[in-house]
Structure formats: C-alpha cells, structure tokens
Motif scaffolding. Structure first.
Motif, PDB file in Angstrom:
ATOM      1  N   ASP A  35      32.819  43.719  45.477  1.00 26.56           N
ATOM      2  CA  ASP A  35      33.290  43.885  44.101  1.00 26.56           C
ATOM      3  C   ASP A  35      32.652  45.109  43.459  1.00 26.56           C
ATOM      4  OD1 ASP A  35      34.873  42.660  41.870  1.00 26.56           O
ATOM      5  OD2 ASP A  35      32.908  42.634  40.915  1.00 26.56           O
ATOM      6  N   HIS A  90      34.348  48.317  41.580  1.00 28.87           N
ATOM      7  CA  HIS A  90      33.939  48.758  40.239  1.00 28.87           C
ATOM      8  C   HIS A  90      33.571  50.242  40.235  1.00 28.87           C
ATOM      9  CE1 HIS A  90      32.124  48.301  36.224  1.00 28.87           C
ATOM     10  NE2 HIS A  90      31.208  49.138  36.675  1.00 28.87           N
ATOM     11  N   ARG A 102      38.095  46.377  33.993  1.00 31.18           N
ATOM     12  CA  ARG A 102      36.792  46.387  34.650  1.00 31.18           C
ATOM     13  C   ARG A 102      35.680  46.759  33.670  1.00 31.18           C
ATOM     14  NH1 ARG A 102      35.700  45.373  40.378  1.00 31.18           N
ATOM     15  NH2 ARG A 102      34.192  44.404  39.015  1.00 31.18           N
ATOM     16  N   ARG A 162      36.359  40.771  37.379  1.00 34.27           N
ATOM     17  CA  ARG A 162      35.673  40.730  38.659  1.00 34.27           C
ATOM     18  C   ARG A 162      36.552  40.015  39.671  1.00 34.27           C
ATOM     19  NH1 ARG A 162      29.959  41.371  37.851  1.00 34.27           N
ATOM     20  NH2 ARG A 162      29.424  41.350  35.628  1.00 34.27           N
ATOM     21  N   PRO A 165      40.981  42.572  40.235  1.00 32.81           N
ATOM     22  CA  PRO A 165      40.830  44.020  40.436  1.00 32.81           C
ATOM     23  C   PRO A 165      40.974  44.441  41.895  1.00 32.81           C
ATOM     24  CG  PRO A 165      38.719  43.009  39.911  1.00 32.81           C
ATOM     25  CD  PRO A 165      39.763  41.969  39.651  1.00 32.81           C
TER      26      PRO A 165
END
Length: 276
Positions: A178, A182, A234, A240, A244
């Motif tokens: 994750d 990001h 985000r 999260r 995404p």
C-alpha cells in the motif's frame, strides 16, 4: 547483423532473462535468483540508456519514429523501479517491472518506421517538460499497478484464510504494498498534471487552440480526472488498501490503451494517423 540490431537483441535478451529469473526465483523461493534478475535487467538498462543517448545525440527531434516513444517509456519504467529498488531493496519489483519493460521495448521494434511530427521551435522544451514528465508519471503508475496486483491477490488469500504458498510468502506485506501505491500516486499525479499543462501550452502555440477534437486529448483528460480522484482520496480521504490498488491498475491500463491505441491507430495530432 548491424551493430544496432545486435544491441536490440542483447537488450531484449537481458529483459527476457530478467523476467525468467525473477519468475523462477519467485516460484522456487530463491532470493539469489531474484537479485540476479535485478542485475541482469540493470545490464540491459545500461545498454538501453546508451542506445537512447546515441539517438538523441545524432538524430533530429523533429520527426521521431513511434518506436522511440516506446523505448523511452520502457526506459522510464525501469529507471523508476531501480530507484525504488535502490532505496527499499524490494526484489519483487523485478517480477512485475521486467515483463512490462520487455513488452514495451519489443513492441518498439515493430513500430520503428512510423513517424510523429513536432514543431521545430519546441524541440528541447517539448521533450523535457511534456514527454519526460508524462512518461515518468506513467512509469510510476506501472509500479503502482504491479504492487496493486500483488495487494489484491494477497488480500483475497488472507480473507479466504487460504495459505500463502510459494513466492507469496516472500512478498512484502499488505502495508508495504500500500505504501508503494501511496508513494507512486502522490509523486505521479503532479508529474502527470505538469505534462498536461505543458501539452496545453504547446497545443496553443502549435495549433492555435488549447483543445481540439482530438481523441488523445479526451483520453488524457479522462485519465487526469481519474488520477486526480485517486490522488485526492489518498492524500485527503486516507484511502488505503484495495480501492487505490484497483484504481492504479485501471489508470495504468488506460495509459497503455492511450499510447498503444490512440497514438498508433486513430487520427490524432499525436499519432501515426495524422495527415498534413
């Protein structure tokens, strides 16, 4: 066989070997093979860099073959992945990035003859600001897409309480995957936005208007809007996990369709079908 054809052969061979080594190393759970895949891919990347450097030093930027754009995109995908690997030492990146680089570079050979025109007055600026930042943002999306695929697969395994077997046991956890998403989104969206803005400026200078009935523009605006939604989610909504991850996969797929479909098969300012 000419020197350039031999260089093409070596680059394809290196990316193919890296793909095979990373896949075999993952399936057999051999970290040494995955590290070897990174080194082999880097060797191909160095030769790839020399090839592009020679082209930029000897050829005019007024009229490029569309294969050059694919070679540049392949190079950008690898450059971003190597930066991440150097910082984070995540060998799993070679499992997703090497096949993408191989497909893009191999496809560039088949598009070596068609050309795309550019205004003479905008050579360096056009390449540096428009093409460069757009390709960098798409390369970041490729990394986010690879991490998203692994995230969705691992999460499904965990939710169904299935045992993580084989190479999945050696992959980073969901939180790490994750973070890749990001990082790639937060850096990639501003770059994509800068690429879009410079494109509008060049369109105004070249064709006298910012927007026209061009399929590439509509596709790019759609990608930008979806990218903006993901970026906002985000950064400000604390998105999260799976949402995404799936959006990054969709965005990269749309970017590939835009490059491979619009540029090569539709009549556009940006593609092969443009007529004087």
């Amino acid at each position: 066989m000419s020197l350039f054809l031999f260089a093409y052969f070596l680059i394809v061979l290196a990316y193919l070997a890296a793909t095979g080594l990373s896949l075999f190393g993952a399936l057999r759970r051999r970290p040494g093979l995955r590290r070897a895949a990174v080194r082999v891919a880097f060797g191909g990347f160095l030769l790839h860099t020399l090839l592009l450097g020679h082209f930029f030093a000897t050829e005019t930027i007024v009229e490029w073959s569309t294969g050059v754009y694919l070679k540049m995109l392949s190079w950008c995908v690898l450059a971003v992945s190597f930066l991440l690997w150097h910082r984070l030492r995540w060998d799993f990146l070679s499992l997703t990035v090497s096949p993408v680089a191989l497909l893009l570079f191999a496809s560039s050979i088949n598009h070596a003859q068609g050309t795309v025109q550019m205004p003479k007055a905008l050579h360096g600026l056009f390449f540096t600001l428009h093409i460069g930042v757009l390709f960098a943002s798409i390369a970041l999306l490729a990394v986010a897409c690879g991490a998203g695929l692994l995230f969705v697969h691992q999460e499904r395994k965990i939710k169904t309480k299935a045992r993580l077997a084989g190479f999945l046991q050696d992959m980073p956890g969901l939180a790490a995957l994750d973070r890749v998403n990001h990082w790639a989104v937060c850096l990639g969206f501003p770059l994509f936005t800068l690429g879009m803005l410079t494109g509008f400026v060049f369109a105004r200078l070249t064709w006298g208007k910012v927007l026209s009935a061009d399929p590439k523009e509509f596709m790019s605006l759609a990608i930008w809007a979806l990218f903006a939604w993901l970026f906002y989610g985000r950064l400000f909504l604390d998105w999260r996990g799976k949402r995404p991850a799936k959006l990054a996969m969709l965005l990269f797929a749309l970017a590939v369709v835009s490059i491979a479909g619009v540029n090569f098969f539709l009549q556009s300012h940006h593609g092969l079908m443009e007529r004087p």
